[in-house]
Design a protein around this motif. Structure first.
Motif, PDB file in Angstrom:
ATOM      1  N   TYR A 426      36.986  42.606  21.575  1.00 43.00           N
ATOM      2  CA  TYR A 426      36.498  42.041  22.509  1.00 43.00           C
ATOM      3  C   TYR A 426      37.304  41.656  23.505  1.00 43.00           C
ATOM      4  O   TYR A 426      38.164  40.667  23.503  1.00 43.00           O
ATOM      5  N   THR A 427      36.857  42.004  24.905  1.00 40.45           N
ATOM      6  CA  THR A 427      37.727  41.632  25.944  1.00 40.45           C
ATOM      7  C   THR A 427      36.831  40.971  27.092  1.00 40.45           C
ATOM      8  O   THR A 427      35.441  41.440  27.408  1.00 40.45           O
ATOM      9  N   TYR A 470      40.954  37.884  24.629  1.00 40.68           N
ATOM     10  CA  TYR A 470      40.638  39.016  23.728  1.00 40.68           C
ATOM     11  C   TYR A 470      40.529  38.255  22.314  1.00 40.68           C
ATOM     12  O   TYR A 470      41.252  37.373  21.741  1.00 40.68           O
ATOM     13  N   ILE A 481      29.108  35.691  19.149  1.00 42.28           N
ATOM     14  CA  ILE A 481      30.042  35.560  20.339  1.00 42.28           C
ATOM     15  C   ILE A 481      29.263  34.328  21.094  1.00 42.28           C
ATOM     16  O   ILE A 481      28.235  34.572  21.381  1.00 42.28           O
ATOM     17  N   PHE A 493      32.286  41.828  30.146  1.00 47.52           N
ATOM     18  CA  PHE A 493      32.668  41.720  28.663  1.00 47.52           C
ATOM     19  C   PHE A 493      32.552  43.184  28.008  1.00 47.52           C
ATOM     20  O   PHE A 493      31.589  43.883  28.158  1.00 47.52           O
ATOM     21  N   VAL A 495      33.302  45.535  24.634  1.00 49.51           N
ATOM     22  CA  VAL A 495      33.412  45.722  23.097  1.00 49.51           C
ATOM     23  C   VAL A 495      34.200  47.151  22.881  1.00 49.51           C
ATOM     24  O   VAL A 495      33.340  47.921  22.945  1.00 49.51           O
TER      25      VAL A 495
END
Length: 499
Positions: A426-427, A470, A481, A493, A495
């Protein structure tokens, strides 16, 4: 180390609560210490005292004490040293002042070598086993090189190197240029830690050496040709050699002062210190264990936040800008599971098995997954700094030291483990926090109460690079999240699933 008596309890560790406090640890440009009264005493059991903090060497100390009390070993000694200094300074100094040891002046009886000889003289075999973790492994190799092969063989029977950056590691580039992941568990900024590292010879020794590039294919830095054409013209599009790395690190182009609070833009490193580090590695990287000395190398593996390089781009053309896009750098970490979160495996297992070295991999990811309660007690899981808190490594050390049979362990491998299964990353590019919760309420992210990283959910890891957050998880992890804004702006965002 600055002891303070609080009530009837002496605080065993000085706790800097500001950048000004921390900068008292800095070295001047000429290599001398800002303060002349800095000394050490012993190795760190816990990272801090005033809060419930992670153990660093506490379990190792207890295991060694148990071996001594049960007569499995005759004695043992921890060799604390001043990590800021050059290897030559450390091995030529170490003056005992009561319980304290100062490494700021040379002496005829340098502490580390003196203790080695003392322990060997009292040993039943006349020899000792050297156990060295992280940068301590470079100190140990330099010590044996200084002693020479004959003396080393006479005094030492085994050397156990644990997570040692023998040919450097890319994390040191991020640390020296940007202050990334150099913060100690106190109220000290990355900017201050970067300033301390800028004049510290020992930190330069952690940079990837010439030999690093002969074994690792991944570049340690890349530059986006579309947004950073001037950088590409100076350094090339990738850094994959000692020469290009030297040019990049010592360049004055678009650099900030080491005292700057801007940690996105890099600082200029000192050519003299970098050249000295390169010379040291030219010798240490070729070191092999002398006849009669057994070498055991242990590498941590499976931590997906291990840095293998940095990708540089300009925010002027980046889609990851906030409400207002301004010219500036955007830093993206390139990561791998082939390491312990700090040191990549090829560096930790550098010395060839053809010289008699025995290699072990410890799967820290699986160990973290199976020990979530232990992992959650501190702000981080079992990674590079805490590898000597894991039972498999402690048992391997104890069995090796006592010449016992090394029993198979589900977390210890004699061949490189195989990464199996998909993972998610996840960023979050935005002025928001990034948090992950599982159905038991366990949290991965930055705690709102302690402002420290928590990685309580099994199989998850958190990192922040620049302003980007991250979270790494197993693909099978079911979680929520939660993102909370702390400034106006837009967010992106992502994934991503990868194998």
């Amino acid at each position: 180390y600055r002891p303070q008596v609080v009530g009837e309890t002496e605080k065993r560790l000085w706790e800097p609560n500001s950048d000004d406090d921390a900068l008292q640890l800095a070295l001047k440009a000429d290599g001398s210490s800002v303060r002349s009264d800095i000394y050490t005493r012993d190795i760190l059991d816990e990272a801090y005292i005033s809060e419930v903090g992670p153990n660093i060497y506490k379990s190792f100390i207890e295991r060694m004490n148990t071996l001594k009390s049960t007569n499995k070993i005759n004695d043992w000694e921890s060799a604390a040293y001043d990590w800021r200094l050059s290897l030559d300074q450390i091995l030529a100094s170490g003056t005992e002042m009561g319980q304290n040891i100062s490494y700021l002046t040379a002496t005829d009886t340098p502490y580390i070598v003196q203790e080695l000889r003392r322990l060997a003289a009292a040993s039943r075999t006349g020899k000792v086993t050297v156990v060295a973790h992280s940068n301590g492994g470079l100190v140990a190799k330099a010590m044996m090189e200084k002693l020479g092969t004959t003396t080393t063989s006479a005094l030492i029977d085994k050397v156990i190197l644990i997570a040692v950056p023998q040919v450097g590691t890319p994390a040191a580039i991020a640390g020296l240029l940007h202050g990334y992941d150099q913060n100690i568990p106190f109220k000290v900024s990355e900017s201050a830690m970067r300033q301390i590292g800028n004049n510290a010879p020992a930190i330069y020794n952690l940079l990837p050496s010439s030999d690093y590039f002969t074994y690792v294919d991944d570049p340690v830095a890349t530059f986006d040709p579309a947004t950073l054409p001037d950088w590409v013209s100076r350094y090339g599009s990738t850094i994959h050699s000692k020469e290009r790395l030297h040019t990049f690190l010592t360049s004055a182009y678009e650099r900030v002062a080491s005292s700057s609070t801007d940690t996105i833009n890099p600082v200029q490193l000192h050519d003299t210190l970098l050249t000295q580090a390169e010379s040291i590695h030219a010798s240490l990287d070729a070191w092999t264990p002398p006849i009669g000395v057994q070498l055991i190398q242990i590498a941590g593996w499976g931590i997906p936040t291990t840095l293998k390089g940095i990708e540089y781009a300009s925010t002027s053309r980046s889609i990851f800008c906030f409400a207002v896009c301004e010219d500036g750098l955007a830093l993206t970490p390139s990561t791998t599971i082939d390491g312990d979160g700090t040191v990549v495996v090829p560096s930790a297992l550098w010395t060839s098995t053809t010289t008699g070295a025995v290699n072990y991999w410890v799967d820290l990811n699986e160990y973290n997954r199976d020990h979530p309660i232990l992992s959650a007690l501190g702000p981080t899981k079992f990674k590079h700094a805490r590898i000597l808190e894991t039972d498999p490594v402690l048992s391997l050390i104890a069995n090796t030291v006592t010449d016992s049979l090394v029993m198979p362990d589900q977390y210890i491998f004699t061949q490189e483990p195989t990464g199996d299964g998909n993972r998610l990353r996840y960023t979050l590019h935005s002025p928001l926090t990034l948090n992950l919760y599982d159905d038991q309420g366990r949290h991965t992210g930055v705690s709102t109460t302690t402002n420290k990283i928590e990685e309580q959910v099994p199989g998850t890891y958190y990192m922040q690079f620049d302003e980007v957050k991250y979270i790494f998880t197993d693909a099978s992890t079911t979680a929520n999240i939660v993102m909370t804004g702390y400034a106006p702006g837009s967010f992106t965002f992502n994934v991503d699933q990868y194998n």
